[in-house]
Enzyme design. Structure first.
Site, mmCIF file in Angstrom:
data_model
loop_
_atom_site.group_PDB
_atom_site.id
_atom_site.type_symbol
_atom_site.label_atom_id
_atom_site.label_comp_id
_atom_site.label_asym_id
_atom_site.label_seq_id
_atom_site.Cartn_x
_atom_site.Cartn_y
_atom_site.Cartn_z
ATOM 1 N N GLU A 18 20.395 -16.254 -6.109
ATOM 2 C CA GLU A 18 19.883 -14.966 -6.593
ATOM 3 C C GLU A 18 19.527 -15.052 -8.086
ATOM 4 O O GLU A 18 18.503 -14.517 -8.522
ATOM 5 C CB GLU A 18 20.932 -13.876 -6.338
ATOM 6 N N ARG A 30 5.405 0.069 -5.998
ATOM 7 C CA ARG A 30 5.352 -0.710 -4.756
ATOM 8 C C ARG A 30 4.441 -1.928 -4.892
ATOM 9 O O ARG A 30 4.496 -2.836 -4.081
ATOM 10 C CB ARG A 30 4.850 0.175 -3.604
ATOM 11 N N LYS A 54 7.156 -4.391 -4.071
ATOM 12 C CA LYS A 54 8.528 -3.934 -3.857
ATOM 13 C C LYS A 54 8.867 -3.886 -2.374
ATOM 14 O O LYS A 54 9.939 -4.262 -1.948
ATOM 15 C CB LYS A 54 8.693 -2.539 -4.473
ATOM 16 N N CYS A 109 0.825 -1.210 0.000
ATOM 17 C CA CYS A 109 0.000 0.000 0.000
ATOM 18 C C CYS A 109 0.859 1.260 0.000
ATOM 19 O O CYS A 109 1.912 1.318 0.633
ATOM 20 C CB CYS A 109 -0.873 0.047 1.238
ATOM 21 N N ASN A 145 -2.152 2.336 5.566
ATOM 22 C CA ASN A 145 -1.174 1.325 5.188
ATOM 23 C C ASN A 145 -0.854 0.568 6.471
ATOM 24 O O ASN A 145 -0.616 1.181 7.501
ATOM 25 C CB ASN A 145 0.076 2.036 4.639
ATOM 26 N N GLY A 146 -0.870 -0.780 6.420
ATOM 27 C CA GLY A 146 -0.593 -1.573 7.614
ATOM 28 C C GLY A 146 -1.744 -2.504 7.913
ATOM 29 O O GLY A 146 -2.619 -2.721 7.069
ATOM 30 N N LYS A 202 15.813 -14.248 -9.548
ATOM 31 C CA LYS A 202 15.587 -13.192 -10.558
ATOM 32 C C LYS A 202 14.724 -13.743 -11.690
ATOM 33 O O LYS A 202 13.768 -13.123 -12.122
ATOM 34 C CB LYS A 202 16.914 -12.698 -11.162
ATOM 35 N N GLU A 244 11.096 -14.462 -10.473
ATOM 36 C CA GLU A 244 10.344 -13.241 -10.180
ATOM 37 C C GLU A 244 9.766 -12.587 -11.434
ATOM 38 O O GLU A 244 8.602 -12.206 -11.448
ATOM 39 C CB GLU A 244 11.267 -12.197 -9.534
ATOM 40 N N TRP A 262 -2.898 -2.820 -1.643
ATOM 41 C CA TRP A 262 -2.438 -4.180 -1.921
ATOM 42 C C TRP A 262 -3.222 -5.039 -0.946
ATOM 43 O O TRP A 262 -2.974 -5.001 0.261
ATOM 44 C CB TRP A 262 -0.930 -4.260 -1.655
ATOM 45 N N HIS A 298 22.134 -36.136 -4.469
ATOM 46 C CA HIS A 298 21.329 -36.674 -3.365
ATOM 47 C C HIS A 298 19.838 -36.583 -3.651
ATOM 48 O O HIS A 298 19.035 -36.514 -2.727
ATOM 49 C CB HIS A 298 21.688 -35.975 -2.058
HETATM 50 C C1 G6P Z 1 10.412 -8.146 -1.799
HETATM 51 C C2 G6P Z 1 11.092 -7.707 -3.086
HETATM 52 C C3 G6P Z 1 12.471 -8.358 -3.192
HETATM 53 C C4 G6P Z 1 13.300 -8.004 -1.958
HETATM 54 C C5 G6P Z 1 12.572 -8.417 -0.669
HETATM 55 C C6 G6P Z 1 13.259 -7.839 0.554
HETATM 56 O O1 G6P Z 1 10.082 -9.490 -1.865
HETATM 57 O O2 G6P Z 1 10.309 -8.076 -4.201
HETATM 58 O O3 G6P Z 1 13.147 -7.873 -4.351
HETATM 59 O O4 G6P Z 1 14.534 -8.644 -2.033
HETATM 60 O O5 G6P Z 1 11.243 -7.899 -0.664
HETATM 61 O O6 G6P Z 1 13.145 -6.445 0.498
HETATM 62 P P1 G6P Z 1 14.056 -5.438 1.294
HETATM 63 O O7 G6P Z 1 13.474 -4.096 0.977
HETATM 64 O O8 G6P Z 1 13.910 -5.796 2.744
HETATM 65 O O9 G6P Z 1 15.445 -5.607 0.808
#
Ligand code: G6P
Length: 608
Positions: free
Chosen positions: A481, A27, A603, A2, A101-102, A485, A488, A75, A504
């Site tokens: 990672e 976001r 985000k 949000c 928000n929250g 990527k 995602e 959201w 294994h």
């Molecule tokens: C979300 C984002 C990721 C990020 C994670 C942690 O899932 O989509 O890209 O790595 O949050 O976010 P932060 O702001 O704590 O690094």
């Protein structure tokens, strides 16, 4: 998640609010709304589509008249995305309009109480109790009604509130959810993050938990949680709106990938004096470091993956046990932390709910907390004993790139600095490491120049439905990672595997044509990785290897190879991750995915 914007000034509010909401789109959201107030009352407009829909339906805001207003991107957590669940919410008389928000954790009992008193609810949200409580406690004094209302709320909130009887005033308050005030001589703004207001003012005030801000066009007064007026410092934002715009790129993600050399340079160079690392900004020193017998690195998502890199690096240079932990696990497992534990919290946004809760848990246990954060003044930065900022600038694409790489760059600096303080590594070796770290931005540039090669590679692989990334030690950390990527943004299934662990169980999934990316930059274990390449090749896999220039043996065994410039093994992650970011980008592009705003992702994950 949000996002909130608010404005009170002498100009029409609606256009400003809509622009601010657009800046918060990154976001993640599923519905949105705005409310504009004037002497004639409120005008509210909502949508379950994009902000552009709101712009169209209000003729870019021109249909909404008034110079005070609030806006929201939602959201969904409580109640599906729908018109009625979208914010702003109002009380039955339409005297108060609220965006939130929250999560209000005690909303069920509050709703029960209000319903007994005759209130009718129109949404399924937790938020709607707030305007009804405001109406209940309102006896002509807006601020008093807000104070009495927030005293009843449990959970987390950032709120922006309008009162029809007081059309020149905007009230905002927060607790465990981000909210920033932007001040100027003839207008005041609020927003969930700086990107939404930096276009209008660079003077911002970071509200503390429990603060209530009362704003008019030419004044702002902040009351602390005890109701006392307080002076909160005003900080100057150091970047401008261009940093949060695409600047000629098709997507923020590609722009941010390309910004990495500069972002890393900005993060490390200001902390290098002569040939040493100096952290002027933290209280941690040799004496304190000597008291720690272990380090825990705690984070979510890519920040956790950066933490895994940190674990290998810090253990190698400091010879102290380091655990890397996922914040949502750490917070509930009664972690073994005490005053002899250093807990490093990593978060780009500084607002991730699980990470913030893990930080609070570590503090409860008496651990010393050092956070690595990108967003200045964020909740995690404020709550930690020490903070080291990554100077990456605003990161807009949901899938992090420069956020992740600058976190790793800071972890290297930390390890080199701490190893010198504790004398756990040879000084000359540390000098050499630091010198090599400073060459990384230029080496990343050399990889970025080869984006077309990676684009071609991606073109050949768009039809793949499942693939593997294998590596050992730091290569394994990068594999995690790389796999995330791809998942995602392209929605293609993949798994990262510690190469030695394949046999294994997972090797049963290797069959003719299965694509396996072999990460082999970590030279100490390149021979071992070569055996793993042979292992999967002999079962029919198509192997694409990413390794350091000069690794001819891997080239012989692989179907395709991508070389990164030579570097010290410890720094391989910063180079090796780049081709995978670019590769994921192009796979998503060729598959027609929404690269900057992937489905179901946010985000900044500000709820649990
Ligand atoms: C979300 C984002 C990721 C990020 C994670 C942690 O899932 O989509 O890209 O790595 O949050 O976010 P932060 O702001 O704590 O690094």
């Amino acid at each position: 998640m949000c996002g909130i914007v608010g404005f009170v000034g002498k100009k029409p509010a609606a256009g400003l609010l809509l622009d601010g909401l657009e800046k918060l789109e990154y976001r993640g959201y599923d519905s949105a709304g705005i409310c504009v107030g004037s002497n004639n009352g409120f005008q509210i407009e909502k949508t379950t589509e994009r902000i552009q829909t709101l712009k169209n339906s209000t003729h870019n805001g021109e249909y909404l008249v008034g110079s005070v207003g609030i806006g929201h991107t939602r959201w969904a957590t409580h109640g599906a995305p729908s018109y009625y669940n979208a914010h702003p919410h109002t009380d039955m008389d339409g005297r108060f309009a609220v965006v939130h928000n929250g999560i209000i954790e005690n909303y069920l009992s509050l709703a029960k109480e209000l319903k007994r008193e005759g209130v009718t609810f129109v949404s399924e949200t937790d938020t709607e109790v707030i305007p009804h409580l405001l109406a209940k406690y309102y006896h002509g004094d807006f601020l008093e009604a807000v104070q009495k209302t927030v005293a009843r709320l449990e959970g987390s909130y950032a709120l922006a509130i309008l009162c029809r009887d007081d059309p020149d005033t905007l009230i905002a308050t927060r607790r465990f959810s981000p909210l920033i005030l932007g001040v100027s001589s003839d207008a005041n703004y609020i927003a969930s993050d700086v990107t939404a207001l930096v276009n209008h003012t660079k003077d911002v005030l970071y509200m503390e938990d429990g603060d209530i801000a009362v704003m008019t066009a030419d004044s702002h007064t902040v009351y602390d949680k005890l109701g006392q007026p307080v002076e909160r410092p005003i900080s100057r934002v150091t970047w401008d709106i261009a940093a949060a715009e695409k600047g000629g790129y098709d997507h923020f993600m590609m722009k941010e990938i390309n910004e990495q050399p500069k972002a890393i340079e900005q993060t490390i160079e200001c902390r290098i004096k002569e040939r040493h690392v100096e952290f002027d900004e933290i209280a941690l020193d040799r004496k304190k470091l000597e008291q720690f017998n272990k380090i825990q690195i705690v984070a979510c998502g890519s920040a956790y993956h950066a933490g895994v890199v940190g674990k290998y690096v810090i253990e190698e240079l400091l010879r102290i046990p380091v655990e890397a932990d996922i914040a949502s696990e750490y917070r509930y497992r009664d972690p073994l932390a005490d005053e002899h534990t250093l807990v490093i919290i990593i978060s780009q946004s500084g607002e991730t709910a699980d990470t913030l809760a893990a930080l609070q848990e570590a503090k409860r246990k008496g651990a010393y907390t050092l956070s690595i954060v990108n967003v200045v003044g964020s909740s995690i930065a404020k709550a930690s004993d020490d903070v080291l900022y990554t100077w990456a600038g605003p990161e807009i694409a949901v899938a992090t790139t420069k956020g992740y790489s600058t976190q790793i760059a800071l972890l290297y600096l930390f390890a080199i600095w701490a190893a010198r303080q504790l004398g756990t590594a040879d000084r000359h070796e540390l000098h050499q490491l630091l010198a090599e770290l400073r060459t990384i931005p230029e080496k990343i540039d050399r990889i970025l120049d080869q984006a077309d090669t990676l684009k071609e590679m991606a073109k050949r692989l768009t039809r793949t439905d499942s693939l593997f990334f294998i590596g050992r030690n730091l290569d394994y950390a990068v594999a995690m990672e790389a796999s995330l990527k791809l998942k995602e943004i392209s929605y293609i299934h993949s798994e990262a595997y510690a190469a030695g662990e394949l046999k294994h169980g997972t090797i049963s999934l290797i069959e003719k044509g299965r694509v396996v990316f072999a990460l082999s930059g970590y030279e100490k274990l390149a021979d071992k990785l070569l055996s793993n390449i042979k292992e999967v090749k002999s079962r029919g896999a198509t192997v694409i290897t990413v390794t350091q220039e000069g690794n001819m043996l891997a080239a012989k065994e692989s179907d395709d190879i991508f070389y990164i410039p030579r570097t010290h093994s410890l720094f391989v992650p910063l180079l090796e991750v780049i081709p995978f970011q670019i590769y994921a980008y192009y796979v998503a592009l060729f598959n027609g995915c929404d690269i900057d705003k992937p489905r179901n992702l946010a985000k900044s994950v500000t709820v649990e």
